[in-house]
Design an enzyme around this catalytic site. Structure first.
Site, PDB file in Angstrom:
ATOM      1  N   ASN A 158      -6.039  -2.774   2.875  1.00 37.14           N
ATOM      2  CA  ASN A 158      -6.054  -4.067   3.132  1.00 37.14           C
ATOM      3  C   ASN A 158      -7.427  -4.594   3.240  1.00 37.14           C
ATOM      4  OD1 ASN A 158      -3.237  -4.431   2.758  1.00 37.14           O
ATOM      5  ND2 ASN A 158      -2.906  -4.287   4.659  1.00 37.14           N
ATOM      6  N   ARG A 195       0.859  -1.242  -0.037  1.00 35.01           N
ATOM      7  CA  ARG A 195       0.012  -0.003  -0.092  1.00 35.01           C
ATOM      8  C   ARG A 195       0.796   1.307   0.100  1.00 35.01           C
ATOM      9  NH1 ARG A 195      -3.384  -0.225   5.128  1.00 35.01           N
ATOM     10  NH2 ARG A 195      -1.265  -1.460   5.590  1.00 35.01           N
TER      11      ARG A 195
END
Length: 94
Positions: free
Chosen positions: A41, A23
């Site tokens: 996530n 990320r």
């Protein structure tokens, strides 16, 4: 950027994509490419993202998301182009 040239793509990335800086690296790459949206996530171990930009910007981001950062092992990427009225101002990690 004109709305007529704006694309929005919803993405799910499967594989070893959590706990590897995916990320954070996606946010850096998005800023480099000038796309907006978000990445997060999911509880099932996948990563979800929404990418917004020109067709060229979005294609370059999807290409990067298929590889991810060096520690990631992307097994599968599913993407779906969609129409979304919301316009994101930046790319964020949720």
């Amino acid at each position: 950027m004109s709305d007529a040239h704006m694309e929005t793509v919803h993405v799910i990335v499967k594989g070893k994509v959590q706990g590897v800086g995916y990320r954070h690296a996606a946010v850096r790459r998005a800023h480099m490419l000038g796309v907006t949206g978000w990445v997060q996530n999911l509880p099932d171990g996948t990563v979800e993202a929404v990418v917004q930009g020109t067709a060229d910007q979005v294609d370059h981001m999807l290409e990067w998301l298929r590889r991810g950062p060096p520690a990631a092992q992307v097994r599968e990427l599913a993407s779906e182009r969609s129409f979304e009225e919301k316009r994101y101002k930046h790319f964020a990690q949720l």
